[in-house]
Enzyme design. Structure first.
Site, PDB file in Angstrom:
ATOM      1  N   TRP A 277       6.620 -35.640   1.778  1.00 30.10           N
ATOM      2  CA  TRP A 277       7.825 -34.960   1.282  1.00 30.10           C
ATOM      3  C   TRP A 277       8.964 -35.962   1.142  1.00 30.10           C
ATOM      4  O   TRP A 277       9.956 -35.711   0.459  1.00 30.10           O
ATOM      5  CB  TRP A 277       8.228 -33.797   2.209  1.00 30.10           C
ATOM      6  CG  TRP A 277       8.799 -34.193   3.547  1.00 30.10           C
ATOM      7  CD1 TRP A 277       8.209 -35.007   4.462  1.00 30.10           C
ATOM      8  CD2 TRP A 277      10.065 -33.827   4.101  1.00 30.10           C
ATOM      9  NE1 TRP A 277       9.019 -35.151   5.568  1.00 30.10           N
ATOM     10  CE2 TRP A 277      10.165 -34.430   5.368  1.00 30.10           C
ATOM     11  CE3 TRP A 277      11.125 -33.029   3.665  1.00 30.10           C
ATOM     12  CZ2 TRP A 277      11.278 -34.281   6.215  1.00 30.10           C
ATOM     13  CZ3 TRP A 277      12.231 -32.866   4.501  1.00 30.10           C
ATOM     14  CH2 TRP A 277      12.308 -33.487   5.760  1.00 30.10           C
ATOM     15  N   ASP A 278       8.810 -37.124   1.737  1.00 28.52           N
ATOM     16  CA  ASP A 278       9.807 -38.183   1.640  1.00 28.52           C
ATOM     17  C   ASP A 278      10.196 -38.441   0.183  1.00 28.52           C
ATOM     18  O   ASP A 278      11.340 -38.737  -0.122  1.00 28.52           O
ATOM     19  CB  ASP A 278       9.246 -39.510   2.186  1.00 28.52           C
ATOM     20  CG  ASP A 278       8.723 -39.424   3.609  1.00 28.52           C
ATOM     21  OD1 ASP A 278       8.310 -38.322   4.015  1.00 28.52           O
ATOM     22  OD2 ASP A 278       8.699 -40.456   4.301  1.00 28.52           O
TER      23      ASP A 278
ATOM     24  N   GLU B 283       9.551 -33.206  14.363  1.00 24.71           N
ATOM     25  CA  GLU B 283       8.154 -33.132  14.833  1.00 24.71           C
ATOM     26  C   GLU B 283       8.036 -33.172  16.350  1.00 24.71           C
ATOM     27  O   GLU B 283       6.923 -33.177  16.880  1.00 24.71           O
ATOM     28  CB  GLU B 283       7.339 -34.265  14.196  1.00 24.71           C
ATOM     29  CG  GLU B 283       7.166 -34.082  12.697  1.00 24.71           C
ATOM     30  CD  GLU B 283       6.423 -35.237  12.027  1.00 24.71           C
ATOM     31  OE1 GLU B 283       6.318 -36.315  12.639  1.00 24.71           O
ATOM     32  OE2 GLU B 283       5.961 -35.060  10.888  1.00 24.71           O
TER      33      GLU B 283
ATOM     34  N   LYS C 148      13.738 -35.237  16.868  1.00 25.25           N
ATOM     35  CA  LYS C 148      13.277 -36.504  16.303  1.00 25.25           C
ATOM     36  C   LYS C 148      14.107 -36.896  15.076  1.00 25.25           C
ATOM     37  O   LYS C 148      14.436 -38.050  14.876  1.00 25.25           O
ATOM     38  CB  LYS C 148      11.807 -36.351  15.896  1.00 25.25           C
ATOM     39  CG  LYS C 148      11.193 -37.602  15.311  1.00 25.25           C
ATOM     40  CD  LYS C 148       9.760 -37.341  14.866  1.00 25.25           C
ATOM     41  CE  LYS C 148       9.138 -38.579  14.251  1.00 25.25           C
ATOM     42  NZ  LYS C 148       7.864 -38.325  13.602  1.00 25.25           N
ATOM     43  N   GLN C 149      14.402 -35.916  14.242  1.00 19.07           N
ATOM     44  CA  GLN C 149      15.101 -36.207  12.994  1.00 19.07           C
ATOM     45  C   GLN C 149      15.821 -34.951  12.537  1.00 19.07           C
ATOM     46  O   GLN C 149      15.480 -33.852  12.968  1.00 19.07           O
ATOM     47  CB  GLN C 149      14.103 -36.640  11.926  1.00 19.07           C
ATOM     48  CG  GLN C 149      13.158 -35.549  11.473  1.00 19.07           C
ATOM     49  CD  GLN C 149      11.889 -36.113  10.849  1.00 19.07           C
ATOM     50  OE1 GLN C 149      10.908 -36.344  11.528  1.00 19.07           O
ATOM     51  NE2 GLN C 149      11.920 -36.326   9.546  1.00 19.07           N
TER      52      GLN C 149
END
Ligand code: BGC
Length: 769
Positions: free
Chosen positions: A360-361, A491, A603-604
């Site tokens: 998906w990046d 994640e 995480k993000q």
């Protein structure tokens, strides 16, 4: 302590002094690529110290049979491996009978590497004292041609410093290579044929299973003091997977012995598989005619054309300048948008990790960079890549039990098939489907090219909407639709219920798809008839999408006035990252997985990722509240994270914080924040770095077909500038503390909004605000 050995220079990445502990990191950082192939900065001569050997060919992969402890239904058969491709750079160097090997030299002096980003070449030089006391200076230069993308060029020069010596160069091409990452320790390449003559060597090999056939070639020219020598090889060695030609050059102290090696690959994706050697000979013929200097000039020119459009300048901060150029350089080394079969792997050509190329990046992070710094066709190629894989996405959803043309795009893929096999990601990290729809929306918003939607995009949107409608379930208890058992962008949480980001994405996709069906029906009725026929879409089905969207559930905390990342988030022990001992970081290297899952650490960007995509749906104060709540728990252990926080901090006027995140994203690899750069660079997040300048500091947005800016400048900088290609016209934006200047290279006036006020920029005229 982060790594800090890279010397700050505006246009180059430079390392001085040899340290064997840095070899693998530098192999990543000094990598080369030209969109079609690439390689880690491995030494040409043999090296017996720790090294991670890697050469890669775009689009060539191996489907490595899945290996898991416990098989789960729905797992993909294989995990695509980014393949270590045959080695064409190797040149063993023998000096008076002893192999040159930096791990075994008595002394190494004046070691220096440079990756020149402006001109697209790598150079490594050093002086070494061998075990036999011969002292030599080595100067090794190489580049991967942008002009002829099947060609790499090496110029390797040795000068004896303390006595006359006999040098034997052993250039080779070798398909007997292995992958670091292989599930079953199998070989991925099968030798087909070798061929050689006095100056040329070829190894043809093909991948098992996928049968990509590749000719790896070399063409050698020897020189003494830059004068070409008419030398034939003293020996030739050939195995079924390797050809080595050995040339002997006696040289006096102070003289130079050099070898020019042309090499690279011709691949069955682009040529008849039985004519790969003639194709390689043709590449050699063209390149050899030109010679090193002319080829290098062409390389410089090709890179100057890229920089002309893509460069970002930063005044007064060399490290920041080096950081952004490194990011822009690596993105262009990885993907140039020429070939709709290719995509942008998270590690590009710098490592094997992440198998497969497309996450998906691409849609979430890379698309804006390519839309703004290349022509529109490049972005369209990225979108058509997904359209071409729609059937596979439908098959993928069918494997998981979805029906009626529901499409679930893979978490990672090479050819459209899912290649990821951790259940919590493969089955649960379904938010990726939303990013693909968002990419379509973003493309239209930016380019104004609606034609993509009736031609291809609508079918993708329908498949995605069908998936979300079937994936949501109705909760009687809540009287709402819920989405259970997911992994959000963060994640560090698996199998959670009602991840806010996922639910929000699902709702948006359903509504957006319904709107586009309407619009295509009204404005492109033929396409509507074609697509309705093909997909069997009915009004009743669209009604169901709307029903789910309208009644989607979102976890919310009245107490904090914020959306919760997922059900139950507040049950966690909410200790902020700042209160953790630094010895515990990065968590993914220090903590057990169960401890991470129970923790509140993010995480993000997750909720904040949603606020980034859908900024206009929320008020500034809502953003501030969510940012203040989630940022203190975010560990940014994904490279995709700091850029989003940087953009939001800038929007909130928190420039110090925005700047700190900017440095973190732009120098993530150079300074090795996450202590893993030796595995390769984080290519896809590099596009996020670009966003943090253009969208973060520059405040660029597109609203109602108009470019908006709200320029801000970090205190550390004197000024910065960037260019964007907006609908066929190039706008240069220069921000200084005193104001912003716009220059338009185009032919019609462009109206932009600066801090909310509209101004018209005429072609060629400078507008200062
Ligand atoms: C991130 C994902 C990303 C992947 C590839 C993971 O670490 O969590 O969001 O897609 O890396 O970059």
């Amino acid at each position: 302590m982060n790594q800090d050995y890279i010397i700050p220079e505006e246009w180059s990445i430079v390392e001085e002094g040899f340290d064997k502990n840095r070899v693998e990191s530098s192999e990543s950082l000094f990598s080369l690529g030209n969109g079609a192939m690439g390689q880690r900065a491995n030494f040409e001569e043999s090296y017996s110290g720790p090294t991670f050997q890697g050469s890669y060919i775009a689009g060539v992969y191996y489907p490595d049979k899945t290996k898991v402890g416990w098989w789960k239904n729905g797992y993909p058969e294989y995990f695509a491996k980014v393949l270590n491709a045959p080695n064409w750079i190797g040149i063993d160097v023998e000096i008076d009978g002893e192999k040159l090997d930096l791990a075994r030299c008595k002394e190494i002096r004046a070691f220096r590497r440079e990756l020149n980003m402006k001109e697209g070449w790598h150079r490594r030089s050093f002086e070494a004292v061998l075990q036999n006391d011969a002292e030599v200076r080595v100067d090794a230069r190489r580049f991967l041609s942008l002009e002829q993308d099947e060609l790499g060029v090496i110029y390797y020069e040795v000068t004896p410093l303390n006595r006359d010596i006999n040098i034997v160069f052993h250039p080779y091409v070798d398909a007997g290579i292995t992958n670091e990452d292989a599930n079953w320790d199998e070989k991925f390449w099968e030798p087909v044929e070798t061929r050689f003559s006095n100056r040329e060597g070829f190894v043809v090999a093909q991948t098992f299973k996928t049968h990509f056939r590749v000719a790896t070639y070399m063409h050698n020219t020897l020189f003494r003091n830059e004068e070409e020598l008419a030398l034939g090889p003293v020996t030739t060695e050939s195995a079924d997977d390797k050809v080595q030609l050995s040339y002997e050059v006696p040289v006096k102290k102070g003289e130079k012995a050099s070898i020019q090696k042309l090499g690279g690959y011709t691949v069955s994706m682009n040529h008849d598989k039985d004519k790969l050697i003639p194709a390689a000979q043709e590449v050699i013929r063209k390149a050899a005619e030109k010679g090193y200097k002319t080829l290098l000039e062409a390389q410089k020119e090709a890179w100057s054309r890229i920089w002309e459009m893509a460069d970002i300048t930063i005044e007064g901060d060399v490290k920041a300048q080096q950081g952004i150029r490194f990011n822009i350089f690596q993105l262009n080394q990885t993907y140039l948008g020429k070939d709709a079969r290719l995509n942008i792997g998270p590690k590009g050509f710098t490592g094997e990790k992440y198998g497969g190329s497309t996450y998906w990046d691409t849609e979430a992070y890379c698309l804006p960079f390519y839309m703004a710094t290349k022509n529109q066709q490049v972005a369209r190629n990225l979108l058509s890549y997904r359209y071409n894989q729609l059937d596979k996405a439908i098959e993928n959803a069918e494997k998981l039990g979805f029906r009626n043309g529901a499409a679930l795009y893979p978490m990672v893929t090479m050819n459209g098939e899912e290649c990821h096999n951790e259940w919590e990601i493969t089955f649960e990290e379904i938010h990726r489907n939303g990013a693909i729809a968002f990419g379509i929306y973003n493309y239209y918003r930016y380019t104004g090219d609606y034609s993509y939607i009736p031609e291809m995009g609508l079918e993708v949107l329908i498949g995605i909407a069908r998936f979300w409608q079937q994936r949501a379930t109705f909760s009687k208890a809540r009287n709402k639709y819920v989405i259970l058992g997911v992994t959000g962008p963060n994640e560090y949480e698996n199998n959670v219920n009602n991840n806010w980001y996922t639910n929000y994405m699902a709702k948006w996709c359903l509504e957006y798809a319904a709107e586009q069906v309407e619009k295509v029906k009204e404005e492109y009725s033929e396409d509507h008839i074609r697509i309705s026929g093909k997909t069997g879409l009915s009004d009743a089905e669209i009604q169901r999408w709307k029903e789910v969207a309208e009644h989607m559930y979102f976890p919310y905390s009245e107490e904090h006035g914020i959306y919760l990342q997922q059900d139950g988030f507040l049950d966690k022990e909410l200790i902020k990252v700042a209160d953790l001992d630094v010895s515990q970081r990065p968590l993914n290297q220090k903590w057990s997985w169960d401890r991470i899952l129970r923790s509140p650490y993010i995480k993000q960007a997750d909720v904040l990722q949603g606020f980034y995509f859908f900024e206009d749906h929320f008020s500034r104060s809502a953003l501030e509240k969510h940012f203040d709540f989630y940022e203190p728990f975010t560990v940014h252990e994904s490279s995709l994270s700091p850029c989003v926080h940087s953009i939001q901090a800038a929007l909130l006027g928190r420039m110090e914080q925005a700047y700190a995140f900017y440095l973190r994203t732009s120098r993530l690899d150079l300074d090795d924040y996450n202590r893993e750069v030796k595995e390769g660079c984080h290519i896809t997040s590099m596009a996020g770095t670009w966003m943090s300048i253009v969208e973060g500091f520059g405040g660029m947005r597109i609203k109602d077909n108009i470019l908006h800016f709200s320029p801000k400048i970090p205190g550390q900088w004197e000024g910065y500038s960037f260019k964007i290609n907006f609908r066929g016209q190039v706008l240069k934006v220069s921000v200084k503390s005193g104001g912003t200047e716009f220059v338009l290279e185009g032919d019609k006036a462009l109206t932009v909004a600066v801090n909310g006020k509209q101004v018209t920029v005429e072609p060629g005229n400078l507008v200062a605000i």
